[in-house]
Write a protein that holds these residues in place. Sequence first.
Motif, PDB file in Angstrom:
ATOM      1  N   GLY B 198       0.870  -1.230   0.039  1.00 27.59           N
ATOM      2  CA  GLY B 198       0.012  -0.058  -0.035  1.00 27.59           C
ATOM      3  C   GLY B 198       0.727   1.273  -0.059  1.00 27.59           C
ATOM      4  O   GLY B 198       0.236   2.312   0.305  1.00 27.59           O
ATOM      5  N   GLY B 199       2.077   1.216  -0.018  1.00 26.18           N
ATOM      6  CA  GLY B 199       2.695   2.338  -0.213  1.00 26.18           C
ATOM      7  C   GLY B 199       4.234   2.366  -0.961  1.00 26.18           C
ATOM      8  O   GLY B 199       4.688   1.248  -1.302  1.00 26.18           O
ATOM      9  N   THR B 200       4.892   3.409  -0.996  1.00 29.63           N
ATOM     10  CA  THR B 200       6.365   3.198  -1.634  1.00 29.63           C
ATOM     11  C   THR B 200       7.150   4.500  -0.880  1.00 29.63           C
ATOM     12  O   THR B 200       6.720   5.226  -0.355  1.00 29.63           O
ATOM     13  CB  THR B 200       6.271   3.738  -2.987  1.00 29.63           C
ATOM     14  N   HIS B 201       8.570   3.976  -1.013  1.00 30.13           N
ATOM     15  CA  HIS B 201       9.500   5.038  -0.596  1.00 30.13           C
ATOM     16  C   HIS B 201      10.675   4.570  -1.629  1.00 30.13           C
ATOM     17  O   HIS B 201      10.915   3.606  -2.032  1.00 30.13           O
ATOM     18  CB  HIS B 201       9.688   4.813   0.839  1.00 30.13           C
ATOM     19  N   SER B 202      11.617   5.593  -1.342  1.00 24.50           N
ATOM     20  CA  SER B 202      13.147   5.268  -2.061  1.00 24.50           C
ATOM     21  C   SER B 202      13.801   4.988  -1.155  1.00 24.50           C
ATOM     22  O   SER B 202      13.772   5.410   0.018  1.00 24.50           O
ATOM     23  CB  SER B 202      13.384   6.810  -2.514  1.00 24.50           C
TER      24      SER B 202
ATOM     25  N   LEU C 243       4.158   9.649  -4.721  1.00 22.37           N
ATOM     26  CA  LEU C 243       5.575   9.918  -4.346  1.00 22.37           C
ATOM     27  C   LEU C 243       6.353  10.851  -5.619  1.00 22.37           C
ATOM     28  O   LEU C 243       6.328  10.035  -6.550  1.00 22.37           O
ATOM     29  CB  LEU C 243       6.486   8.953  -3.962  1.00 22.37           C
ATOM     30  N   LYS C 270       5.926  19.016   6.293  1.00 23.46           N
ATOM     31  CA  LYS C 270       7.123  18.523   7.080  1.00 23.46           C
ATOM     32  C   LYS C 270       8.169  18.137   6.460  1.00 23.46           C
ATOM     33  O   LYS C 270       8.422  17.213   5.563  1.00 23.46           O
ATOM     34  CB  LYS C 270       6.723  17.343   7.979  1.00 23.46           C
ATOM     35  N   LEU C 272      11.729  16.558   6.504  1.00 25.43           N
ATOM     36  CA  LEU C 272      12.718  15.723   7.154  1.00 25.43           C
ATOM     37  C   LEU C 272      13.951  16.192   7.214  1.00 25.43           C
ATOM     38  O   LEU C 272      14.425  17.029   6.655  1.00 25.43           O
ATOM     39  CB  LEU C 272      12.711  14.316   6.463  1.00 25.43           C
ATOM     40  N   PRO C 273      14.727  15.566   8.342  1.00 27.50           N
ATOM     41  CA  PRO C 273      16.219  15.890   8.471  1.00 27.50           C
ATOM     42  C   PRO C 273      17.037  15.510   7.043  1.00 27.50           C
ATOM     43  O   PRO C 273      16.459  14.552   6.585  1.00 27.50           O
ATOM     44  CB  PRO C 273      16.667  14.939   9.458  1.00 27.50           C
ATOM     45  N   LEU C 277      14.536   9.821   4.015  1.00 27.29           N
ATOM     46  CA  LEU C 277      13.688   9.716   2.920  1.00 27.29           C
ATOM     47  C   LEU C 277      12.002   9.266   3.165  1.00 27.29           C
ATOM     48  O   LEU C 277      11.993   8.495   4.135  1.00 27.29           O
ATOM     49  CB  LEU C 277      14.394   8.412   1.902  1.00 27.29           C
ATOM     50  N   PRO C 278      11.176  10.207   2.564  1.00 26.80           N
ATOM     51  CA  PRO C 278       9.926  10.085   3.006  1.00 26.80           C
ATOM     52  C   PRO C 278       9.293   8.851   2.471  1.00 26.80           C
ATOM     53  O   PRO C 278       9.631   8.207   1.336  1.00 26.80           O
ATOM     54  CB  PRO C 278       9.197  11.259   2.705  1.00 26.80           C
ATOM     55  N   SER C 279       8.040   8.389   2.981  1.00 30.63           N
ATOM     56  CA  SER C 279       7.103   7.171   2.502  1.00 30.63           C
ATOM     57  C   SER C 279       5.739   7.632   2.286  1.00 30.63           C
ATOM     58  O   SER C 279       5.434   8.319   3.212  1.00 30.63           O
ATOM     59  CB  SER C 279       7.333   5.966   3.721  1.00 30.63           C
ATOM     60  N   THR C 280       5.263   7.125   1.481  1.00 31.41           N
ATOM     61  CA  THR C 280       3.600   7.335   1.223  1.00 31.41           C
ATOM     62  C   THR C 280       2.764   6.903   2.438  1.00 31.41           C
ATOM     63  O   THR C 280       1.807   7.258   2.693  1.00 31.41           O
ATOM     64  CB  THR C 280       3.201   6.871  -0.109  1.00 31.41           C
ATOM     65  N   ARG C 281       3.602   5.661   3.118  1.00 27.29           N
ATOM     66  CA  ARG C 281       2.742   4.821   4.212  1.00 27.29           C
ATOM     67  C   ARG C 281       2.703   5.918   5.172  1.00 27.29           C
ATOM     68  O   ARG C 281       1.742   5.925   6.057  1.00 27.29           O
ATOM     69  CB  ARG C 281       3.359   3.900   4.407  1.00 27.29           C
ATOM     70  N   ASP C 282       3.469   6.874   5.580  1.00 30.66           N
ATOM     71  CA  ASP C 282       3.410   7.713   6.602  1.00 30.66           C
ATOM     72  C   ASP C 282       2.467   8.869   6.540  1.00 30.66           C
ATOM     73  O   ASP C 282       2.377   9.768   7.464  1.00 30.66           O
ATOM     74  CB  ASP C 282       5.006   8.298   6.947  1.00 30.66           C
ATOM     75  N   TYR C 288      -1.032  15.480   5.608  1.00 23.09           N
ATOM     76  CA  TYR C 288       0.240  16.021   5.933  1.00 23.09           C
ATOM     77  C   TYR C 288       0.949  15.591   4.669  1.00 23.09           C
ATOM     78  O   TYR C 288       0.947  14.683   3.845  1.00 23.09           O
ATOM     79  CB  TYR C 288       0.930  15.213   7.075  1.00 23.09           C
ATOM     80  N   HIS C 290       5.231  15.097   3.496  1.00 17.30           N
ATOM     81  CA  HIS C 290       6.304  14.882   3.938  1.00 17.30           C
ATOM     82  C   HIS C 290       7.393  15.176   2.747  1.00 17.30           C
ATOM     83  O   HIS C 290       7.214  14.675   1.675  1.00 17.30           O
ATOM     84  CB  HIS C 290       6.888  13.613   4.636  1.00 17.30           C
ATOM     85  N   ILE C 305      12.269  14.544  -2.344  1.00 18.24           N
ATOM     86  CA  ILE C 305      11.061  13.708  -2.592  1.00 18.24           C
ATOM     87  C   ILE C 305      10.046  14.149  -1.638  1.00 18.24           C
ATOM     88  O   ILE C 305      10.349  14.436  -0.391  1.00 18.24           O
ATOM     89  CB  ILE C 305      11.778  12.128  -2.168  1.00 18.24           C
ATOM     90  N   PRO C 339      -2.127  10.102  10.190  1.00 12.07           N
ATOM     91  CA  PRO C 339      -2.226   9.066   8.929  1.00 12.07           C
ATOM     92  C   PRO C 339      -2.643   7.679   9.626  1.00 12.07           C
ATOM     93  O   PRO C 339      -2.443   7.449  10.810  1.00 12.07           O
ATOM     94  CB  PRO C 339      -0.859   9.068   8.596  1.00 12.07           C
TER      95      PRO C 339
ATOM     96  N   ARG D  20      -2.179   6.848  17.336  1.00 15.38           N
ATOM     97  CA  ARG D  20      -3.080   7.436  16.390  1.00 15.38           C
ATOM     98  C   ARG D  20      -4.513   7.938  16.782  1.00 15.38           C
ATOM     99  O   ARG D  20      -4.781   9.165  16.489  1.00 15.38           O
ATOM    100  CB  ARG D  20      -3.150   6.302  15.222  1.00 15.38           C
ATOM    101  N   PRO D  48       7.544   7.016  11.544  1.00 15.80           N
ATOM    102  CA  PRO D  48       7.518   8.309  10.942  1.00 15.80           C
ATOM    103  C   PRO D  48       6.072   8.834  10.804  1.00 15.80           C
ATOM    104  O   PRO D  48       6.093  10.124  10.600  1.00 15.80           O
ATOM    105  CB  PRO D  48       8.314   8.152   9.707  1.00 15.80           C
ATOM    106  N   PHE D  49       5.133   7.820  10.732  1.00 18.54           N
ATOM    107  CA  PHE D  49       3.748   8.450  10.469  1.00 18.54           C
ATOM    108  C   PHE D  49       3.357   9.347  11.548  1.00 18.54           C
ATOM    109  O   PHE D  49       2.294   9.975  11.403  1.00 18.54           O
ATOM    110  CB  PHE D  49       2.825   7.301   9.884  1.00 18.54           C
ATOM    111  N   ARG D  51       5.127  11.488  13.279  1.00 16.05           N
ATOM    112  CA  ARG D  51       5.872  12.583  13.081  1.00 16.05           C
ATOM    113  C   ARG D  51       5.505  13.984  13.395  1.00 16.05           C
ATOM    114  O   ARG D  51       6.096  14.849  13.973  1.00 16.05           O
ATOM    115  CB  ARG D  51       6.760  12.770  11.841  1.00 16.05           C
TER     116      ARG D  51
END
Lengths: 342, 342, 342, 342
Positions: B198-202, C243, C270, C272-273, C277-282, C288, C290, C305, C339, D20, D48-49, D51
């Motif tokens: 359900g999600g993606t990231h690099s 993303l 937001k 990030l530091p 690297l951000p994730s769509t799951r978050d 929000y 990221h 990203i 989220p 949450r 991280p969600f 955050r």
Amino acid sequence: MTAKVAILGASGYTGAELVRLIATHEGLEIAALSADRKAGMDMADVFPFLRHLTLPKLQKIDEIDFTGIDLCFCALPHATTQQVVSALPRNLRIVDLSADFRLRDPAAYERWYGQPHAALDLQAEAVYGLTEFYRDEIAKARLVAGTGCNAATGQYALRPLISKGCIDLDDILIDLKAGVSGAGRSLKENLLHAELSGGTHSYSAGGKHRHLGEFDQEFSAIAGRPVLVQFTPHLLPMNRGILATVYVKGDPKVVHETLATAYAAEPFLKVLPFGALPSTRDIAASNYCHIGVTGDRIPGRTVVIAVLDNLTKGSSGQAIQNANLMLGLPETQGLLLAPVFP
Amino acid sequence: MTAKVAILGASGYTGAELVRLIATHEGLEIAALSADRKAGMDMADVFPFLRHLTLPKLQKIDEIDFTGIDLCFCALPHATTQQVVSALPRNLRIVDLSADFRLRDPAAYERWYGQPHAALDLQAEAVYGLTEFYRDEIAKARLVAGTGCNAATGQYALRPLISKGCIDLDDILIDLKAGVSGAGRSLKENLLHAELSGGTHSYSAGGKHRHLGEFDQEFSAIAGRPVLVQFTPHLLPMNRGILATVYVKGDPKVVHETLATAYAAEPFLKVLPFGALPSTRDIAASNYCHIGVTGDRIPGRTVVIAVLDNLTKGSSGQAIQNANLMLGLPETQGLLLAPVFP
Amino acid sequence: MTAKVAILGASGYTGAELVRLIATHEGLEIAALSADRKAGMDMADVFPFLRHLTLPKLQKIDEIDFTGIDLCFCALPHATTQQVVSALPRNLRIVDLSADFRLRDPAAYERWYGQPHAALDLQAEAVYGLTEFYRDEIAKARLVAGTGCNAATGQYALRPLISKGCIDLDDILIDLKAGVSGAGRSLKENLLHAELSGGTHSYSAGGKHRHLGEFDQEFSAIAGRPVLVQFTPHLLPMNRGILATVYVKGDPKVVHETLATAYAAEPFLKVLPFGALPSTRDIAASNYCHIGVTGDRIPGRTVVIAVLDNLTKGSSGQAIQNANLMLGLPETQGLLLAPVFP
Amino acid sequence: MTAKVAILGASGYTGAELVRLIATHEGLEIAALSADRKAGMDMADVFPFLRHLTLPKLQKIDEIDFTGIDLCFCALPHATTQQVVSALPRNLRIVDLSADFRLRDPAAYERWYGQPHAALDLQAEAVYGLTEFYRDEIAKARLVAGTGCNAATGQYALRPLISKGCIDLDDILIDLKAGVSGAGRSLKENLLHAELSGGTHSYSAGGKHRHLGEFDQEFSAIAGRPVLVQFTPHLLPMNRGILATVYVKGDPKVVHETLATAYAAEPFLKVLPFGALPSTRDIAASNYCHIGVTGDRIPGRTVVIAVLDNLTKGSSGQAIQNANLMLGLPETQGLLLAPVFP
């Protein structure tokens, strides 16, 4: 020597699965492909995953020259199939993947499908295509009716138990979990990824699913008396695979032994060791069916779980297995592809 | 005639994929399987999807008798591979699927993998396993180093463009989308279904991914000058498949023509018509690679998209393709399985 | 005090998402819902997940009495929106979620959408709805044009960089990965679960995606000169989330600092530091966004990203954020839902 | 006024779900978070969600100062919970989400969990946390034992039927389909995305699942005689949600009426119209439970289907509902978030 085959309805999932399997089947050669609304197109444009194959262009059915074609797979929608098959050459061997010729009793057909059958002579001629139980008839048949994919799964779990009389015939319950490719390429909101993924629901609950017609016909014939099962299907967020959890009243060890004995020589039906539970992941994209048996904590109650791939063993693989028999080819030819995991 | 092969590391995904493919490969026979921590087990207990096959039991590597074995697939983790291969009989043909022998320059190996190479003689002997570009060397090699799966995808999109000089070598960008089986059977929280689906990231963004070592080595060798590409991988909620979106500066039609010409005779590399875009779904579980090319709206910029299955064309299928060459078998033997869709 | 709102087009995903968010928004009350083909139905029958709410029945738009309605969300398809909005009372505040009023230049609209605009006066009046950059105009606007969800994602990554002049304006590349709910409830084969799950592909590659019209308009306006970006979207097997991997030429630390400073006070954006690297799951199901920044190994190249939920921050959440401003409510009201993970 | 709460075990899924939900709960404030192995970390680095929230750092449990804390959620693994809770201040209100205090009978605990209970006094004190059936006891309790998520689902379907005596108590069968987050953040191969997605299997079949202990305890207590149900869980490729298909012998209309009447005033339990079938998608990420009833074609047999989100109504949402009662807050406070769809 290869037999020439035609595939009618090649733009659906079972049609495409037939092409996938025949691609590495050394005894079959695709001579014609039909898809009415997509006639004139290349198969590669309808199903780009078949791009590497050299295939005939899609045609309308009435454009196909059936001369020299040994066998015709018919993967058309229910109801239209009757009309199409009626118009095909009478000497053409046919493996039908629709529901049109599965029910021998015209009244049962009408009850489950909501309209009278339009080709009663063909219906009378058709042999039910559950290979392991109709081998001899299939080998001699001109027209074989492929089974429902759910119906096949439930029957693999139950037929030997009913014929050996080792379970209570009045209390059989099939709770079935099915992947979405069984619904075909239908454009419905609830089949969209956004709506199907990540969740589950039951459909046709309460004895409304048409595959009950097959269960009734087959189980009653085996038992020599009416057998009515409960059957509740559920749609799962997965593409391929059916898992049937079958609840019976009977001794677990006897049930296991009965199935293991019945299928000991079957190339595609694998009964797991007692207590082992099968997974649809282990038969994906293959013609294998795994069956597990375990006892419940309540004495005298047994759970049988059967898994198969609805597009392969449940329809197109079964169809090729039947075609092999009809054409005098080795029954397993082209069907020994290993499942795909992960 | 069949060649006897051993598979070291049979309890991982690439090991299992080798078994899946060899199951219907008529020129290869599995004579031994190793899995150190699972030695003594049946393969069917580690991978129930292989239950239908008759396979040797899993052994520890040092229990294997390599007499009579023609070729050994090595699907072990990086770093341990060097030690294991060093201890194998020196006359044994080896196709390695790890990263250990991909980089010819020991300094590059040390830089990307964080430690000195422990088998420099083997590293010097190894041939880089990107079949279509090293055919002759592979056919004569004793030790072939399978490529990184991401590295293979990017190279199929780029090698002919670099060798023909039709793109700007200083501005190549590979944005890659990878399925999760490439991460292997590792037990990490972010690979759990609950966290990945359900999600993606690099990951490894900014030039940190080890497959850059292969890009640097190969592209620089072709160009005859240092070529550094940008490479950003992303993890996708899918099991199999890599899609590399490659951004280059060069004429779109020339790029397409260059790739189409270069791969015209290749059995597994299919360049789509100009403007058509490939999908990982169309090559799943197969050894095919599809490549699409389109122009951007900004003149002189071109997008090349290549897709392949990381477990098949990206590792185990590639390994068998190389083994076929090394054993004098037809290059495509056992690898013509059609993709699985849906 | 609560404001009364109407939602036109309540049978689509963005309409349903508006209802979901308003369900716990204490400043808004749903007074009317429209869905032309489903007029007369209960919302619970169209979207059973909203069953627990007491909602007005679905109506045809011309059946709605807009007296007493403070604001209307318009979640209708592109093109029809122009006609519908033209016919609404001229004193009604409107937040439009379609593409119809996003492009200020009628010629640009015609170019990207293939037909002349049918409501030029409204187009001239509309304020672009990227809240953080148009707050004052939105607070005073009668008609706000919600942004494209992809366009929002790319702009959050890039606007401060363009306005501060810290990147090369002639070499900006957006490689975008989008979940499928962005395609809406359209009945298309490639959106079926069977065809979308388990794989990925690019679409509208090469500068054909309509959201480029927004990028061109906004980035050129900020820069005071034409800025053309490359933009390649990909469809991923996930329902929610976008993303955007944005490749720029500029100093990584400066880029990070510029974004962090620009968004320091933003409640929903937001940064990030550096290097994270951000994730769509978050950010799933939340308002929000990221943003992560890292440097490439090639000096002077930076990867930014940005992730957001296309249905929330990318459309319906953004719409409510804008409505809050227009109605004098706290900007974040009803939008602080965390989220959902996993 | 807000009550101060601590969450022990904040690095698991139920811990994160508590955070949450509390994030928008106006009556609760998080004063302390524990996670032994991750003590010292920020919650934003573990999840991280989260955050965007201002949260206390993760601590070891013995570092927490419980002064001023009104209630403690305990989301720790089974077995360790007993020891931890024994060491907490005796005046601290506790909502436990583990299995440790669910079974009132020490012998039953030992049978299902394989070891003697280590805190018999606490076990005696604990109130079973199925809110709708233990409201008064919960409101007065110091220690509430959250139910198993599967156990809650089955009980919502069955309790009123057992207490009203409208079904056969000796033939109750629960076939359950569960999402994977119920297995927690455990690192197991079969929970990896590569192995779980795209397929399904049964586990703990045959009466081995520990939640049977709860069914036995509760159903027998209601009936005033031993009631043993059959219970077969299946793992599905989805993250959240449980669907229990419950097969009973009883009149369908009476069953429906009994459930509809029993739950008419319940804020979170929604009985659908007769014949309508619920979906887990319609309650995802919410505290709602939907229940559907239909008759089978075999007279006297009824199918009841209940769905809820295991992380919300099945554990953390339930926990907050109980905490609300214990703290004198409105029972539904913070729990009216709409489900997330798609």
